[in-house]
Scaffold this motif. Structure first.
Motif, mmCIF file in Angstrom:
data_model
loop_
_atom_site.group_PDB
_atom_site.id
_atom_site.type_symbol
_atom_site.label_atom_id
_atom_site.label_comp_id
_atom_site.label_asym_id
_atom_site.label_seq_id
_atom_site.Cartn_x
_atom_site.Cartn_y
_atom_site.Cartn_z
ATOM 1 N N GLN A 33 -12.435 -4.837 14.105
ATOM 2 C CA GLN A 33 -13.191 -5.870 14.496
ATOM 3 C C GLN A 33 -13.357 -7.011 13.508
ATOM 4 O O GLN A 33 -13.765 -8.366 13.910
ATOM 5 C CB GLN A 33 -14.643 -5.009 14.289
ATOM 6 N N VAL A 34 -12.773 -6.365 12.161
ATOM 7 C CA VAL A 34 -13.356 -7.550 11.643
ATOM 8 C C VAL A 34 -12.313 -8.981 11.249
ATOM 9 O O VAL A 34 -12.650 -10.216 11.513
ATOM 10 C CB VAL A 34 -13.195 -6.959 9.692
ATOM 11 N N ARG A 35 -10.873 -8.310 11.445
ATOM 12 C CA ARG A 35 -9.740 -9.287 11.689
ATOM 13 C C ARG A 35 -10.177 -10.523 12.893
ATOM 14 O O ARG A 35 -10.073 -11.397 13.162
ATOM 15 C CB ARG A 35 -8.734 -8.948 12.125
ATOM 16 N N VAL A 36 -11.152 -9.642 13.803
ATOM 17 C CA VAL A 36 -11.409 -9.965 15.187
ATOM 18 C C VAL A 36 -12.916 -11.115 14.644
ATOM 19 O O VAL A 36 -12.333 -12.432 15.272
ATOM 20 C CB VAL A 36 -10.946 -9.274 16.268
ATOM 21 N N ALA A 37 -13.520 -10.781 14.426
ATOM 22 C CA ALA A 37 -14.895 -11.802 13.921
ATOM 23 C C ALA A 37 -14.394 -12.861 13.289
ATOM 24 O O ALA A 37 -14.811 -14.330 13.182
ATOM 25 C CB ALA A 37 -15.582 -11.021 13.121
ATOM 26 N N TYR A 38 -13.328 -12.155 12.236
ATOM 27 C CA TYR A 38 -12.831 -13.721 11.324
ATOM 28 C C TYR A 38 -12.164 -15.249 12.426
ATOM 29 O O TYR A 38 -12.159 -16.191 11.282
ATOM 30 C CB TYR A 38 -11.795 -13.291 9.918
ATOM 31 N N LEU A 44 -11.572 -0.621 4.518
ATOM 32 C CA LEU A 44 -11.842 -1.122 6.258
ATOM 33 C C LEU A 44 -11.103 -0.152 7.542
ATOM 34 O O LEU A 44 -11.511 -0.036 8.201
ATOM 35 C CB LEU A 44 -11.535 -2.532 6.624
ATOM 36 N N GLU A 45 -9.436 -0.244 7.353
ATOM 37 C CA GLU A 45 -8.770 0.468 8.377
ATOM 38 C C GLU A 45 -9.429 1.518 8.203
ATOM 39 O O GLU A 45 -9.230 2.280 9.274
ATOM 40 C CB GLU A 45 -7.356 0.050 8.056
ATOM 41 N N TRP A 93 -17.940 -13.271 9.599
ATOM 42 C CA TRP A 93 -16.859 -11.816 8.940
ATOM 43 C C TRP A 93 -17.018 -10.958 7.734
ATOM 44 O O TRP A 93 -17.222 -9.928 8.056
ATOM 45 C CB TRP A 93 -15.275 -12.498 9.086
ATOM 46 N N THR A 94 -17.625 -11.936 6.601
ATOM 47 C CA THR A 94 -17.788 -11.032 4.997
ATOM 48 C C THR A 94 -19.516 -10.557 5.626
ATOM 49 O O THR A 94 -20.014 -9.746 4.345
ATOM 50 C CB THR A 94 -17.548 -12.299 4.303
#
Length: 146
Positions: free
Chosen positions: A139-144, A131-132, A4-5
């Protein structure tokens, strides 16, 4: 979780530039800030809940870098010909450490740790806001979580 990072490197560079004024107006130099961010990991708290998910700064390693942070401050003071703001306490703390009379973290270290924690969390908040605003947060939250 590390992926995610990787997906937000460009976003972090943008936030770094935008956050630079905040660092400049803080008690930390840019060199000290770089060291602080090296010791800070970003995590997403409550990642499975879209309404509560948020980026948090994991600063548990900050106490370990305090001696190096003091070295950076001392080197900068020597180059500038002045004294660091904590130089007299730093000498006393160093002597206490050598003699084994220190409890591990000086009051100055604790103050710096708390200031660094506040600043790193402000950075995490700025990153999430960025990001928001770019429509990438979900997308980032899900990837995490993957």
């Amino acid at each position: 979780m590390a992926d995610w990072t990787d997906s937000i490197v460009g976003d972090r560079m943008t936030v770094d530039q935008e956050f630079n004024d905040r660092v400049t107006n803080s008690r930390f130099s840019s060199q000290e800030w770089g060291l602080i961010m090296t010791a800070t990991e970003l995590d997403i708290e409550h990642a499975s809940d879209p309404n509560r998910a948020r980026i948090v700064a994991d600063t548990e390693k900050l106490p370990q870098i305090m001696p190096e942070l003091e070295n950076v401050r001392s080197q900068m003071a020597q180059m500038g010909g002045g004294q660091s703001e904590d130089s007299s306490d730093g000498v006393l703390d160093s002597l206490k450490n050598v003699l084994g009379l220190s409890n591990g973290t000086s009051g100055n270290d604790q103050e710096r740790i708390e200031a660094a924690e506040r600043l790193t969390q402000a950075y995490a908040d700025a990153l999430q806001s960025h990001l928001e605003s770019r429509g990438k947060w979900e997308q980032v939250r899900v990837a995490y979580q993957e």
